[in-house]
Motif scaffolding. Structure first.
Motif, PDB file in Angstrom:
ATOM      1  N   LEU A   1      11.354 -21.895   7.042  1.00  0.00           N
ATOM      2  CA  LEU A   1      11.011 -20.593   7.633  1.00  0.00           C
ATOM      3  C   LEU A   1      12.099 -20.125   8.608  1.00  0.00           C
ATOM      4  O   LEU A   1      12.463 -18.951   8.649  1.00  0.00           O
ATOM      5  CB  LEU A   1       9.664 -20.681   8.352  1.00  0.00           C
ATOM      6  CG  LEU A   1       8.430 -20.899   7.460  1.00  0.00           C
ATOM      7  CD1 LEU A   1       7.196 -21.176   8.319  1.00  0.00           C
ATOM      8  CD2 LEU A   1       8.196 -19.697   6.566  1.00  0.00           C
ATOM      9  N   HIS A   2      12.607 -21.070   9.380  1.00  0.00           N
ATOM     10  CA  HIS A   2      13.623 -20.744  10.384  1.00  0.00           C
ATOM     11  C   HIS A   2      14.938 -20.338   9.726  1.00  0.00           C
ATOM     12  O   HIS A   2      15.688 -19.492  10.256  1.00  0.00           O
ATOM     13  CB  HIS A   2      13.840 -21.954  11.294  1.00  0.00           C
ATOM     14  CG  HIS A   2      14.799 -21.694  12.417  1.00  0.00           C
ATOM     15  ND1 HIS A   2      14.436 -20.977  13.539  1.00  0.00           N
ATOM     16  CD2 HIS A   2      16.112 -22.052  12.588  1.00  0.00           C
ATOM     17  CE1 HIS A   2      15.483 -20.905  14.346  1.00  0.00           C
ATOM     18  NE2 HIS A   2      16.514 -21.550  13.806  1.00  0.00           N
TER      19      HIS A   2
ATOM     20  N   SER B   1       2.822 -21.745  10.603  1.00  0.00           N
ATOM     21  CA  SER B   1       3.629 -22.483   9.638  1.00  0.00           C
ATOM     22  C   SER B   1       2.815 -23.619   9.006  1.00  0.00           C
ATOM     23  O   SER B   1       2.961 -23.929   7.822  1.00  0.00           O
ATOM     24  CB  SER B   1       4.878 -23.054  10.315  1.00  0.00           C
ATOM     25  OG  SER B   1       4.526 -23.990  11.325  1.00  0.00           O
TER      26      SER B   1
ATOM     27  N   PHE C   1      11.203 -14.191   6.436  1.00  0.00           N
ATOM     28  CA  PHE C   1      10.161 -14.448   7.431  1.00  0.00           C
ATOM     29  C   PHE C   1      10.666 -14.068   8.824  1.00  0.00           C
ATOM     30  O   PHE C   1      11.730 -14.517   9.251  1.00  0.00           O
ATOM     31  CB  PHE C   1       9.746 -15.930   7.405  1.00  0.00           C
ATOM     32  CG  PHE C   1       9.402 -16.429   6.017  1.00  0.00           C
ATOM     33  CD1 PHE C   1       8.183 -16.112   5.437  1.00  0.00           C
ATOM     34  CD2 PHE C   1      10.313 -17.202   5.293  1.00  0.00           C
ATOM     35  CE1 PHE C   1       7.876 -16.569   4.151  1.00  0.00           C
ATOM     36  CE2 PHE C   1      10.000 -17.666   4.019  1.00  0.00           C
ATOM     37  CZ  PHE C   1       8.784 -17.333   3.440  1.00  0.00           C
ATOM     38  N   TYR C   2       9.876 -13.258   9.515  1.00  0.00           N
ATOM     39  CA  TYR C   2      10.206 -12.842  10.880  1.00  0.00           C
ATOM     40  C   TYR C   2       9.487 -13.771  11.855  1.00  0.00           C
ATOM     41  O   TYR C   2       8.276 -13.970  11.752  1.00  0.00           O
ATOM     42  CB  TYR C   2       9.757 -11.413  11.137  1.00  0.00           C
ATOM     43  CG  TYR C   2      10.395 -10.375  10.226  1.00  0.00           C
ATOM     44  CD1 TYR C   2      11.608 -10.626   9.577  1.00  0.00           C
ATOM     45  CD2 TYR C   2       9.779  -9.142  10.028  1.00  0.00           C
ATOM     46  CE1 TYR C   2      12.189  -9.675   8.756  1.00  0.00           C
ATOM     47  CE2 TYR C   2      10.353  -8.184   9.205  1.00  0.00           C
ATOM     48  CZ  TYR C   2      11.551  -8.450   8.560  1.00  0.00           C
ATOM     49  OH  TYR C   2      12.120  -7.517   7.743  1.00  0.00           O
ATOM     50  N   LYS C   3      10.210 -14.331  12.791  1.00  0.00           N
ATOM     51  CA  LYS C   3       9.595 -15.223  13.770  1.00  0.00           C
ATOM     52  C   LYS C   3       8.824 -14.407  14.799  1.00  0.00           C
ATOM     53  O   LYS C   3       9.335 -13.440  15.360  1.00  0.00           O
ATOM     54  CB  LYS C   3      10.666 -16.066  14.461  1.00  0.00           C
ATOM     55  CG  LYS C   3      10.082 -17.133  15.375  1.00  0.00           C
ATOM     56  CD  LYS C   3      11.174 -18.019  15.953  1.00  0.00           C
ATOM     57  CE  LYS C   3      10.558 -19.104  16.846  1.00  0.00           C
ATOM     58  NZ  LYS C   3      11.594 -19.971  17.435  1.00  0.00           N
ATOM     59  N   LYS C   4       7.570 -14.805  15.060  1.00  0.00           N
ATOM     60  CA  LYS C   4       6.717 -14.072  15.989  1.00  0.00           C
ATOM     61  C   LYS C   4       6.282 -14.906  17.192  1.00  0.00           C
ATOM     62  O   LYS C   4       5.668 -14.373  18.110  1.00  0.00           O
ATOM     63  CB  LYS C   4       5.466 -13.578  15.257  1.00  0.00           C
ATOM     64  CG  LYS C   4       5.750 -12.545  14.178  1.00  0.00           C
ATOM     65  CD  LYS C   4       6.355 -11.281  14.790  1.00  0.00           C
ATOM     66  CE  LYS C   4       6.604 -10.218  13.752  1.00  0.00           C
ATOM     67  NZ  LYS C   4       7.177  -8.981  14.348  1.00  0.00           N
TER      68      LYS C   4
ATOM     69  N   TYR D   1       4.943 -16.884  12.136  1.00  0.00           N
ATOM     70  CA  TYR D   1       5.865 -16.035  11.384  1.00  0.00           C
ATOM     71  C   TYR D   1       5.101 -14.909  10.704  1.00  0.00           C
ATOM     72  O   TYR D   1       3.851 -14.930  10.625  1.00  0.00           O
ATOM     73  CB  TYR D   1       6.608 -16.863  10.328  1.00  0.00           C
ATOM     74  CG  TYR D   1       7.565 -17.879  10.926  1.00  0.00           C
ATOM     75  CD1 TYR D   1       8.901 -17.571  11.110  1.00  0.00           C
ATOM     76  CD2 TYR D   1       7.106 -19.140  11.311  1.00  0.00           C
ATOM     77  CE1 TYR D   1       9.775 -18.495  11.665  1.00  0.00           C
ATOM     78  CE2 TYR D   1       7.967 -20.067  11.883  1.00  0.00           C
ATOM     79  CZ  TYR D   1       9.311 -19.733  12.048  1.00  0.00           C
ATOM     80  OH  TYR D   1      10.169 -20.645  12.612  1.00  0.00           O
ATOM     81  N   LYS D   2       5.853 -13.947  10.207  1.00  0.00           N
ATOM     82  CA  LYS D   2       5.272 -12.865   9.428  1.00  0.00           C
ATOM     83  C   LYS D   2       6.209 -12.562   8.263  1.00  0.00           C
ATOM     84  O   LYS D   2       7.440 -12.541   8.426  1.00  0.00           O
ATOM     85  CB  LYS D   2       5.086 -11.613  10.282  1.00  0.00           C
ATOM     86  CG  LYS D   2       4.401 -10.468   9.527  1.00  0.00           C
ATOM     87  CD  LYS D   2       4.189  -9.263  10.439  1.00  0.00           C
ATOM     88  CE  LYS D   2       3.484  -8.143   9.651  1.00  0.00           C
ATOM     89  NZ  LYS D   2       3.266  -6.940  10.490  1.00  0.00           N
TER      90      LYS D   2
ATOM     91  N   PRO E   1      15.525 -15.970   7.653  1.00  0.00           N
ATOM     92  CA  PRO E   1      15.061 -14.818   8.450  1.00  0.00           C
ATOM     93  C   PRO E   1      14.917 -13.539   7.628  1.00  0.00           C
ATOM     94  O   PRO E   1      14.239 -12.611   8.069  1.00  0.00           O
ATOM     95  CB  PRO E   1      16.158 -14.676   9.514  1.00  0.00           C
ATOM     96  CG  PRO E   1      17.373 -15.298   8.908  1.00  0.00           C
ATOM     97  CD  PRO E   1      16.863 -16.428   8.068  1.00  0.00           C
TER      98      PRO E   1
ATOM     99  N   GLU F   1       0.340 -12.119  10.672  1.00  0.00           N
ATOM    100  CA  GLU F   1       1.080 -13.303  11.082  1.00  0.00           C
ATOM    101  C   GLU F   1       0.363 -14.550  10.577  1.00  0.00           C
ATOM    102  O   GLU F   1      -0.844 -14.537  10.327  1.00  0.00           O
ATOM    103  CB  GLU F   1       1.197 -13.349  12.606  1.00  0.00           C
ATOM    104  CG  GLU F   1       1.982 -12.189  13.205  1.00  0.00           C
ATOM    105  CD  GLU F   1       2.047 -12.269  14.721  1.00  0.00           C
ATOM    106  OE1 GLU F   1       1.709 -13.348  15.267  1.00  0.00           O
ATOM    107  OE2 GLU F   1       2.435 -11.271  15.350  1.00  0.00           O
TER     108      GLU F   1
END
Length: 618
Positions: free
Chosen positions: A105-106, A81, A112-115, A120-121, A109, A78
């Motif tokens: 990033l948002h 940002s 980038f996966y929101k963590k 993010y990852k 998807p 992870e």
């Protein structure tokens, strides 16, 4: 102080009015005040001005390349940002750059996966590849849908639709791109999906649309018979005796499955013998043979105006039908009748019958009707025999307690369709022709049903009690007909239950073991399946007669028409069997005649709109 925060999955900015540590009160650009959690704040900034912040951040976000950022970020862990923004811009990001990175990033998807908050990852390579392929597929489908929709709206059927048109018409996949395009075209053109398809030439015939919908639902394998079905293997009919009678049938001109015929033989002292002869396919079509299984699947001949779907193939019909100038196998019921038309003796025979004439309604009605019954006409075929049968029929009707049957005042309608031109003819029920045929069939079905019951041989009966008609394997009264039991046996080429009953009857006459035991599953299944199919076929016949009534109105260019009120706003058109509700009809008494104006007719939806014009004096 201003804040950049996340709320309900979207980014917003506002000016801080009060900071309560765990929550903030902020004022948006347009002046709306709201309370937000402190944990939802991503950035705090003084500059640039609140009004410009989101535009500036979005402009930078639009310039960012998600592919490049994905390659730049750590692949297995992870990341924050802000750290990604630092690596990308080469310096600690200012608030606008940090916000732009968060927006990118948002909005990506797939990459980038929101963590967590600002964390993010990177998506795994295989997952990203699959997601990009899926996105591309969606883009191509969207373009395809747009192309389909544009073609449909201009009256052109997309080439890809042609191979799948039946599915689209009768059982569409609502998730398919074709159906979605049709719905979009329907919305744009403000027309129904059926109208869109008709405009594109996908429905060249409204009649065929309704007919093929029925076939699609109930004859999915088509209506053609196989070669195995056509390879008729009849019983050894050469061993049957030939009756010394001259028989004749009475049928509509279009009838090919002639199931019944009659004969009159004079006896001594003014008495005579009536022969009721029923075609005998049960002699050759054995249970569980390929042809029997086909008949069991169809269960009945389907009748609609201008068409019919026969239960048996033409080879079997041609062999067993009681055609004129032929010697035909038959199961006969002979009635010795006294000069007062009382039955004195009954006898069954399995034999061959010489059919001298097939009398047809259209010619027979000209000389055998209420007006000619008592006239001295001697040069018409079988008129003497017909008069005897009519007197006998009247006696049988009286014995059933139906001599003043209300059905005699009802009207039956026939539909003749030729080259898409329909002729609708009315005939009063209970005419001499109808009475002769119906009473002799009622007598035969009642008598043979009684014989099956008394010899404890299973059969399928039609019973009626408390106005409810049902089929049963136990003999029971039919209140509508006024008989103790009623077994369908007289139409074995057109109804499967009649074929079953005829097999039982033949076994009874020959003294053999019947094919079906009383607890036979085949008997019960056939009865239940027939009742279901008979209801479906009858409903379809009525719907197609309704359709042809609408066609008749258009064909005759009817603008106004008289109708008789049945009750409330329900009326029957004259002179066709069309019944519908007229919302604009005022409160008038039943049997009142009114004039209606035809406003519109939709043959695809089988709808008609009409309005009340005036009440008629008579």
């Amino acid at each position: 102080m201003n804040v950049f925060y996340e709320e309900s999955g979207s980014f917003k900015v506002g000016t801080v009015l009060a900071d309560n540590t765990t929550s903030l009160q902020v004022e948006a650009i347009h002046g709306k005040r709201s309370k937000i959690k402190a944990a939802s704040v991503l950035l705090r900034f003084e500059t640039p001005a609140l009004n410009d912040f989101m535009d500036l951040a979005q402009k930078i976000a639009d310039e960012l390349d998600p592919d490049f950022l994905w390659e730049c970020c750590a692949q297995d862990t992870e990341f924050e940002s802000e750290s990604l923004a630092t690596d990308y811009f080469g310096h600690k990001p200012d608030p606008v750059e940090a916000a732009a990175t968060l927006i990118l990033l948002h909005s990506a998807p797939m990459y980038f996966y929101k963590k967590g908050k600002g964390r993010y990852k990177a998506a795994p390579p295989d997952a990203l590849k699959a997601a990009i392929a899926s996105q591309e597929k969606k883009r191509l489908l969207a373009e395809l849908k747009t192309r389909y929709t544009e073609q449909l709206c201009t009256g052109k059927l997309p080439e890809e639709f042609k191979a799948n048109i039946a599915q689209l018409l009768y059982k569409p996949d609502k998730n398919s791109i074709e159906w979605k395009a049709l719905e979009a075209a329907s919305t744009q053109a403000k027309q129904s999906v059926l109208s869109i398809l008709e405009n594109c030439g996908a429905i060249p015939s409204t009649h065929d649309y309704h007919y093929h919908r029925f076939l699609w639902e109930h004859f999915p394998n088509g209506i053609d018979f196989s070669e195995t079905d056509r390879q008729l293997i009849p019983d050894n009919l050469d061993d049957l005796p030939t009756a010394d009678v001259a028989a004749f049938s009475i049928d509509d001109a279009s009838t090919t499955e002639i199931d019944d015929a009659f004969s009159i033989t004079p006896l001594k002292l003014g008495s005579f013998r009536i022969g009721i002869h029923i075609a005998a396919p049960a002699l050759g079509i054995q249970p569980n043979t390929p042809l029997d299984k086909t008949a069991a699947g169809r269960l009945s001949t389907v009748y609609i105006p201008g068409k019919k779907i026969t239960m048996l193939p033409d080879t079997a019909i041609d062999y067993y039908t009681l055609g004129e100038n032929r010697s035909c196998p038959a199961v006969s019921l002979y009635l010795d009748v006294a000069d007062d038309y009382t039955v004195t003796h009954i006898e069954n025979r399995i034999e061959k019958i010489n059919i001298v004439k097939n009398l047809r309604h259209d010619t027979l009605e000209t000389y055998f009707n209420e007006r000619t019954l008592n006239k001295e006409l001697t040069d018409q075929p079988f008129l003497k025999e017909l008069r005897i049968l009519w007197h006998f029929a009247c006696k049988m009707e009286s014995l059933r307690g139906k001599s003043n049957d209300a059905n005699n005042d009802k009207i039956d309608y026939s539909f003749d369709v030729e080259n898409d031109h329909v002729t609708i003819k009315a005939r009063r029920r209970g005419s001499p022709i109808d009475k002769v045929v119906s009473e002799l069939m009622i007598f035969a079905n009642t008598e043979w049903g009684r014989q099956l019951a008394e010899t404890n041989i299973a059969g399928i009966y039609r019973a009626q009690g408390n106005s409810k008609v049902k089929m049963t394997t136990s003999p029971a009264p039919h209140q509508g007909l006024g008989v103790a039991q009623y077994a369908w046996i007289s139409s074995p080429m057109r109804r499967y239950v009649d074929l079953i009953n005829q097999r039982q009857l033949v076994a009874m006459i020959r003294g053999e073991t019947p094919p079906y035991a009383r607890d036979s599953d085949d008997l019960l299944i056939a009865m239940q399946d027939f009742e279901t199919a008979h209801s479906i076929y009858s409903d379809f016949q009525r719907s197609m007669e309704y359709y042809w009534c609408l066609r008749w109105l258009l064909q005759e260019n009817i603008q106004t028409i008289n109708a008789q009120v049945i009750k409330e706003n329900l009326v029957k058109f004259e002179p066709i069997p069309l019944v519908m509700r007229i919302p604009s009809l005022p409160n008038v008494a039943p049997d009142t005649y009114v004039k209606l104006e035809i406003q519109s007719i939709d043959l695809l939806e089988c709808n008609i709109q009409a309005k009340f014009v005036e009440k008629l004096d008579s």
